[in-house]
Each structure stands twice: as C-alpha cells, then as structure tokens.
Enzyme design. Structure first.
Site, mmCIF file in Angstrom:
data_model
loop_
_atom_site.group_PDB
_atom_site.id
_atom_site.type_symbol
_atom_site.label_atom_id
_atom_site.label_comp_id
_atom_site.label_asym_id
_atom_site.label_seq_id
_atom_site.Cartn_x
_atom_site.Cartn_y
_atom_site.Cartn_z
ATOM 1 C CG HIS A 42 30.522 21.094 -16.201
ATOM 2 N ND1 HIS A 42 29.958 20.118 -15.414
ATOM 3 C CD2 HIS A 42 31.380 20.450 -17.016
ATOM 4 C CE1 HIS A 42 30.478 18.936 -15.735
ATOM 5 N NE2 HIS A 42 31.333 19.114 -16.709
ATOM 6 N NE ARG A 44 27.161 17.144 -18.556
ATOM 7 C CZ ARG A 44 27.280 16.408 -17.449
ATOM 8 N NH1 ARG A 44 27.295 16.989 -16.267
ATOM 9 N NH2 ARG A 44 27.340 15.102 -17.518
ATOM 10 N NE ARG A 48 23.752 17.037 -19.904
ATOM 11 C CZ ARG A 48 23.810 16.137 -18.906
ATOM 12 N NH1 ARG A 48 23.387 16.467 -17.696
ATOM 13 N NH2 ARG A 48 24.273 14.933 -19.119
ATOM 14 C CG HIS A 191 27.465 18.662 -6.786
ATOM 15 N ND1 HIS A 191 26.265 18.067 -6.568
ATOM 16 C CD2 HIS A 191 27.682 18.600 -8.111
ATOM 17 C CE1 HIS A 191 25.779 17.658 -7.727
ATOM 18 N NE2 HIS A 191 26.614 17.966 -8.674
#
Ligand code: PXP
Length: 240
Positions: A42, A44, A48, A191
């Site tokens: 991912h 972002r 981060r 998730h």
C-alpha cells in the site's frame, strides 16, 4: 484461492529508524518462498511505510503478481501508472487513520465520482487489473459493478472485529460474495484476517483472493526471534 501477502509493516519497522532494514523486498521474496501467490503493498499518500522506491524495486525483483493498493491521489496514481503492476486496488485513505478504516465510496447510483471513474479508466488503459476495496454491502457492490471494474475486495474488518461474539458479519460477507458474483465481479477479501479467524473466510468458495498483512508480519517477528538472537549471540561470542 490466490493468497497475497501485504508486506507494508516490514517497511513500518524500517521507517521507525529510517534505515535500510528490514527490507520489504527481501521479505516479499521470503513470502513467495513460503507459498504466497503474490505481494501486496500500500503506497500511502503520507509514505508512512512503503516508499516509491520499494514499489520500483519490488517490481524489478519479482515476477509474481504485485497488487498495489492506493488512494486516488495524483502522485500515487502516477506511480501506479508508471510501474503498471498486475493489479491495483483502490482504497479510501484518511491521513490520521491507523489503517484503512472503511471501504471506498463509489458515489450515488448512476453518478460515479468522476475522479474515481477517471482513475479506473487510466489504470485499465495501462493494462492494470483494477479492484475496488469496498464494504460488504449490496448497494456499494452495485455501484462498483456500474464502474465496470473486473474485481472488488470485500473489507473483512467488521468480521475480524466481531467474529468471536456473532456470526452476523460472516453471514453478511457470504451474502455480499453471492451478490458480487451475480453482478459478474471477481471477489477478493481482506483486512484484519489472522491465524485465528481466517478459516471461515478461506472456506467461502467464491472468494478467489485473500490479502493478509499485519498478522503474518507479527507472527514472523516472533517465529524468527530465536534465530535472530542466536545469530547476534554468535557474533558477540566470536569477538571475545
Ligand atoms: N486489504 C486492503 C485493501 C488493505 O488496505 C489492507 C491493509 O493495508 C489489507 C488488505 C491487509 O490488512 P491486514 O494488514 O489487517 O491483514
């Protein structure tokens, strides 16, 4: 069932020190050696954990499919279009969230969000398979189908948070899978899946891909700890 491992949190550990270890690309190779069918990262907006360079190095290092998760933000979309991974999963992103909290908003009926529609078209034109990360909700699934994507990823967060108390979220997930299949969509899920809660989800026949990250990275830290300490012990003892 395809099994993709999300290595974001290997990069989270690295970014805690802004150093070069642990390397998420090296971790990806270990995941593939362990039986993963592909790697998820991912990118972002706040970078981060995974950095642009990680995605580039990953694409150069693995021939297995890469599933790039991204929000529909200009600069991350540019990376996706440049690298053209096998698959892009569009996710919502809120800057202060700890992790992706809910599914994507696909807009009201017959009025898809222009930016979303445009991102799907540009990725599709680049040859990237597009999936939308959405809540297991029939109306949202209808909206995703209207957008013409080949696949959706159903958010299993509610299931992961409630499976100990009730079967309701699992039943909702099953109904969402059935509905998505009837709309002609390929169904992925992920998730919050862990070693304790994955079995009932993995048993849903029509889910063709699972994306799992945090639980695997967490376990790898613990199962690898004895070996890691042993190797450092050896280095220290050899110096004496
Ligand atoms: N699928 C999507 C779309 C995600 O955003 C995430 C988290 O980055 C995952 C799957 C993996 O979730 P977890 O780390 O809880 O296994």
């Amino acid at each position: 069932m395809r099994f993709f491992v999300n290595v974001d949190h290997v990069a989270t550990i690295r970014e805690a020190r802004k150093t070069t270890e642990p390397d998420p690309v090296e971790a990806a190779l270990a995941c593939l050696a362990g039986g993963a069918d592909g790697i998820t990262v991912h990118l972002r907006e706040d970078r981060r954990h995974i950095q642009d360079r990680d995605v580039e190095r990953l694409a150069a290092a693995v021939t297995h499919p890469i599933n790039l998760e991204l929000a529909i933000a200009g600069d991350v979309l540019a990376v996706a279009l440049r690298i053209a991974p096998h698959q892009a999963t569009l996710v919502p992103e809120r800057r202060l969230e700890i992790t992706t909290e809910g599914g994507l908003d696909c807009g009201p009926a017959a009025q898809p969000i222009p930016k979303l529609r445009d991102s799907i078209r540009r990725l599709g034109d680049t040859g990237v398979r597009v999936s939308l990360f959405i809540d297991p909700d029939p109306t949202t699934i209808d909206r995703a189908a209207e957008l013409g994507v080949p696949a959706i990823e159903l958010h299993t967060g509610e299931y992961a948070n409630t499976y100990r108390e009730s079967d309701a979220a699992l039943e909702r997930l099953q109904r969402a899978v059935d509905h998505a299949k009837s709309c002609g969509l390929a169904v992925h899920a992920g998730h919050g899946l862990t070693y304790s809660n994955v079995t009932p989800v993995a048993a849903i026949e029509d889910i063709e891909e699972l994306n799992i990250g945090h639980s695997i990275v967490s376990r790898s830290v613990l199962v690898g700890m004895k070996q890691a300490v042993h190797e450092m012990r050896q280095r220290i003892d050899e110096a004496r």
